[in-house]
Design a protein around this motif. Structure first.
Motif, PDB file in Angstrom:
ATOM      1  N   GLN A  71       0.830  -1.209   0.000  1.00  8.35           N
ATOM      2  CA  GLN A  71       0.000   0.000   0.000  1.00  8.35           C
ATOM      3  C   GLN A  71       0.861   1.255   0.000  1.00  8.35           C
ATOM      4  N   LEU A  72       1.958   1.209   0.797  1.00  6.31           N
ATOM      5  CA  LEU A  72       2.870   2.357   0.849  1.00  6.31           C
ATOM      6  C   LEU A  72       3.488   2.631  -0.515  1.00  6.31           C
ATOM      7  N   GLN A  73       3.727   1.551  -1.273  1.00  8.10           N
ATOM      8  CA  GLN A  73       4.329   1.703  -2.591  1.00  8.10           C
ATOM      9  C   GLN A  73       3.274   1.948  -3.661  1.00  8.10           C
ATOM     10  N   GLY A  74       2.015   2.123  -3.252  1.00 11.41           N
ATOM     11  CA  GLY A  74       0.948   2.400  -4.207  1.00 11.41           C
ATOM     12  C   GLY A  74       0.588   1.214  -5.048  1.00 11.41           C
ATOM     13  N   ASN A  75       0.789   0.026  -4.518  1.00 10.68           N
ATOM     14  CA  ASN A  75       0.497  -1.201  -5.260  1.00 10.68           C
ATOM     15  C   ASN A  75      -0.364  -2.114  -4.404  1.00 10.68           C
ATOM     16  N   PRO A  76      -1.653  -1.811  -4.278  1.00  9.97           N
ATOM     17  CA  PRO A  76      -2.505  -2.561  -3.347  1.00  9.97           C
ATOM     18  C   PRO A  76      -2.659  -4.034  -3.692  1.00  9.97           C
ATOM     19  N   GLU A  77      -2.303  -4.441  -4.920  1.00  5.05           N
ATOM     20  CA  GLU A  77      -2.437  -5.859  -5.295  1.00  5.05           C
ATOM     21  C   GLU A  77      -1.348  -6.718  -4.659  1.00  5.05           C
ATOM     22  N   GLY A  78      -0.318  -6.096  -4.116  1.00  8.67           N
ATOM     23  CA  GLY A  78       0.766  -6.878  -3.540  1.00  8.67           C
ATOM     24  C   GLY A  78       2.088  -6.467  -4.149  1.00  8.67           C
ATOM     25  N   THR A  79       3.128  -7.154  -3.798  1.00  6.74           N
ATOM     26  CA  THR A  79       4.444  -6.816  -4.347  1.00  6.74           C
ATOM     27  C   THR A  79       4.527  -7.321  -5.777  1.00  6.74           C
ATOM     28  N   SER A  80       5.720  -7.564  -6.269  1.00  8.35           N
ATOM     29  CA  SER A  80       5.868  -7.944  -7.680  1.00  8.35           C
ATOM     30  C   SER A  80       5.275  -9.311  -7.977  1.00  8.35           C
ATOM     31  N   THR A  81       5.112 -10.150  -6.944  1.00  7.97           N
ATOM     32  CA  THR A  81       4.561 -11.481  -7.198  1.00  7.97           C
ATOM     33  C   THR A  81       3.044 -11.410  -7.296  1.00  7.97           C
ATOM     34  N   SER A  82       2.462 -12.317  -8.065  1.00  4.01           N
ATOM     35  CA  SER A  82       1.012 -12.334  -8.219  1.00  4.01           C
ATOM     36  C   SER A  82       0.368 -12.967  -6.994  1.00  4.01           C
ATOM     37  N   GLY A  83      -0.942 -12.791  -6.885  1.00  2.00           N
ATOM     38  CA  GLY A  83      -1.663 -13.364  -5.756  1.00  2.00           C
ATOM     39  C   GLY A  83      -1.509 -14.874  -5.696  1.00  2.00           C
ATOM     40  N   ARG A  84      -1.553 -15.521  -6.881  1.00  2.00           N
ATOM     41  CA  ARG A  84      -1.452 -16.980  -6.923  1.00  2.00           C
ATOM     42  C   ARG A  84      -0.065 -17.450  -6.439  1.00  2.00           C
ATOM     43  N   GLU A  85       0.992 -16.743  -6.889  1.00  2.93           N
ATOM     44  CA  GLU A  85       2.350 -17.100  -6.430  1.00  2.93           C
ATOM     45  C   GLU A  85       2.457 -16.943  -4.925  1.00  2.93           C
ATOM     46  N   ASN A  86       1.848 -15.880  -4.399  1.00  5.61           N
ATOM     47  CA  ASN A  86       1.841 -15.662  -2.947  1.00  5.61           C
ATOM     48  C   ASN A  86       1.191 -16.830  -2.217  1.00  5.61           C
ATOM     49  N   LEU A  87       0.041 -17.298  -2.762  1.00  9.35           N
ATOM     50  CA  LEU A  87      -0.666 -18.402  -2.114  1.00  9.35           C
ATOM     51  C   LEU A  87       0.169 -19.673  -2.127  1.00  9.35           C
ATOM     52  N   TRP A  88       0.836 -19.949  -3.274  1.00  8.02           N
ATOM     53  CA  TRP A  88       1.706 -21.123  -3.351  1.00  8.02           C
ATOM     54  C   TRP A  88       2.821 -21.024  -2.312  1.00  8.02           C
ATOM     55  N   ARG A  89       3.398 -19.839  -2.197  1.00 11.17           N
ATOM     56  CA  ARG A  89       4.510 -19.652  -1.259  1.00 11.17           C
ATOM     57  C   ARG A  89       4.030 -19.886   0.171  1.00 11.17           C
ATOM     58  N   ILE A  90       2.883 -19.302   0.513  1.00  9.49           N
ATOM     59  CA  ILE A  90       2.344 -19.462   1.877  1.00  9.49           C
ATOM     60  C   ILE A  90       2.079 -20.943   2.151  1.00  9.49           C
ATOM     61  N   TYR A  91       1.490 -21.632   1.135  1.00 11.39           N
ATOM     62  CA  TYR A  91       1.203 -23.062   1.315  1.00 11.39           C
ATOM     63  C   TYR A  91       2.491 -23.840   1.550  1.00 11.39           C
ATOM     64  N   HIS A  92       3.530 -23.569   0.738  1.00 11.89           N
ATOM     65  CA  HIS A  92       4.782 -24.309   0.880  1.00 11.89           C
ATOM     66  C   HIS A  92       5.546 -23.947   2.142  1.00 11.89           C
ATOM     67  N   GLU A  93       5.233 -22.791   2.723  1.00 16.39           N
ATOM     68  CA  GLU A  93       5.835 -22.464   4.020  1.00 16.39           C
ATOM     69  C   GLU A  93       5.115 -23.202   5.143  1.00 16.39           C
ATOM     70  N   GLY A  94       4.055 -23.947   4.798  1.00 15.37           N
ATOM     71  CA  GLY A  94       3.429 -24.824   5.790  1.00 15.37           C
ATOM     72  C   GLY A  94       2.100 -24.334   6.334  1.00 15.37           C
ATOM     73  N   PHE A  95       1.450 -23.386   5.631  1.00 14.24           N
ATOM     74  CA  PHE A  95       0.194 -22.849   6.150  1.00 14.24           C
ATOM     75  C   PHE A  95      -0.966 -23.155   5.213  1.00 14.24           C
ATOM     76  N   HIS A  96      -2.162 -23.232   5.808  1.00 19.85           N
ATOM     77  CA  HIS A  96      -3.368 -23.427   5.007  1.00 19.85           C
ATOM     78  C   HIS A  96      -3.706 -22.147   4.253  1.00 19.85           C
ATOM     79  N   ILE A  97      -4.144 -22.311   3.005  1.00 15.22           N
ATOM     80  CA  ILE A  97      -4.666 -21.171   2.246  1.00 15.22           C
ATOM     81  C   ILE A  97      -6.119 -21.427   1.848  1.00 15.22           C
ATOM     82  N   CYS A  98      -6.656 -22.593   2.276  1.00 14.05           N
ATOM     83  CA  CYS A  98      -8.057 -22.912   1.975  1.00 14.05           C
ATOM     84  C   CYS A  98      -8.959 -22.134   2.938  1.00 14.05           C
TER      85      CYS A  98
END
Ligand SMILES: [Zn+2]
Length: 100
Positions: free
Chosen positions: A51-78
């Motif tokens: 948000q500070l960088q004026g990019n409310p969608e997230g950083t350079s990674t897409s939402g889907r990549e973020n979800l994959w990363r969170i899942y592989h770090e061991g957390f539920h995304i369901c």
């Protein structure tokens, strides 16, 4: 050593092991709570930085990549257990969600 004293010693030991087992379970739950809180704070921090960088969608990674990363770090995304630690291994709900 008489037999009754030996039996008492083993009984006391059994009781102490039971108490330690209970403490171990409590500590394990605290670790899970801390890991989940840490993950929530990481996500919140990422969103605030975006948000500070004026990019409310997230950083350079897409939402889907973020979800994959969170899942592989061991957390539920369901939506069943979102944000909680995956303590049972793979989650079919998460995998189905990722494959949509
Ligand atoms: Zn899940």
């Amino acid at each position: 050593m008489d037999k009754q004293s030996l039996f008492m010693q083993v009984s006391n030991l059994e009781e102490r092991i039971g108490e330690l087992y209970g403490e171990l379970g409590n500590l394990k739950q605290k670790i899970v709570d801390l890991l989940e809180e840490n993950q929530r704070l990481i996500l919140e921090n990422q969103q605030l930085q975006a948000q500070l960088q004026g990019n409310p969608e997230g950083t350079s990674t897409s939402g889907r990549e973020n979800l994959w990363r969170i899942y592989h770090e061991g957390f539920h995304i369901c939506n069943v257990k979102y944000g909680s630690l995956r303590t049972e291994g793979e989650c079919l709900f998460c995998l189905a969600f990722l494959q949509k």
